[in-house]
Design a protein around this motif. Sequence first.
Motif, PDB file in Angstrom:
ATOM      1  N   ARG A  52       0.431  -5.570  -7.661  1.00  0.00           N
ATOM      2  CA  ARG A  52       0.041  -5.686  -6.260  1.00  0.00           C
ATOM      3  C   ARG A  52      -1.435  -6.042  -6.122  1.00  0.00           C
ATOM      4  NH1 ARG A  52       3.337  -0.898  -5.978  1.00  0.00           N
ATOM      5  NH2 ARG A  52       5.329  -1.440  -5.046  1.00  0.00           N
ATOM      6  N   PHE A  74      -8.490  -8.490  -5.667  1.00  0.00           N
ATOM      7  CA  PHE A  74      -7.442  -8.703  -4.679  1.00  0.00           C
ATOM      8  C   PHE A  74      -6.473  -7.547  -4.774  1.00  0.00           C
ATOM      9  CE2 PHE A  74      -3.235 -10.110  -3.450  1.00  0.00           C
ATOM     10  CZ  PHE A  74      -3.471 -10.629  -2.187  1.00  0.00           C
ATOM     11  N   TRP A  75      -6.093  -7.017  -3.621  1.00  0.00           N
ATOM     12  CA  TRP A  75      -5.109  -5.930  -3.595  1.00  0.00           C
ATOM     13  C   TRP A  75      -4.392  -5.987  -2.263  1.00  0.00           C
ATOM     14  CZ3 TRP A  75      -6.003  -0.187  -2.356  1.00  0.00           C
ATOM     15  CH2 TRP A  75      -4.914   0.570  -2.762  1.00  0.00           C
ATOM     16  N   GLN A  76      -3.080  -5.999  -2.309  1.00  0.00           N
ATOM     17  CA  GLN A  76      -2.300  -6.058  -1.072  1.00  0.00           C
ATOM     18  C   GLN A  76      -1.404  -4.864  -0.927  1.00  0.00           C
ATOM     19  OE1 GLN A  76       0.138  -9.493  -1.085  1.00  0.00           O
ATOM     20  NE2 GLN A  76       1.068  -9.056  -3.025  1.00  0.00           N
TER      21      GLN A  76
END
Length: 76
Positions: A52, A74-76
């Motif tokens: 993720r 980046f992390w969602q």
Amino acid sequence: MTDEARAELVTAKDPYFRGIDADADLPTSMYVEPVRSTDPKGPHILFFDNHRGWLVYTFVPRIQDPQITVEEVFWQ
């Protein structure tokens, strides 16, 4: 989660994670690989949180002050 990923890099014996099973000490949701396989000493990517998120970093192996530079997170 990003702090945990960063902590894994800072405490790693070899932030390049070279060799077979070199990233075995990482939690099961994290693993590291070079951004480009043709440049094993270049930027690396640390995947975390079961894909993720990722963290792209470079490592400067200096004797007195080794340095890890995070270039992208980046992390969602």
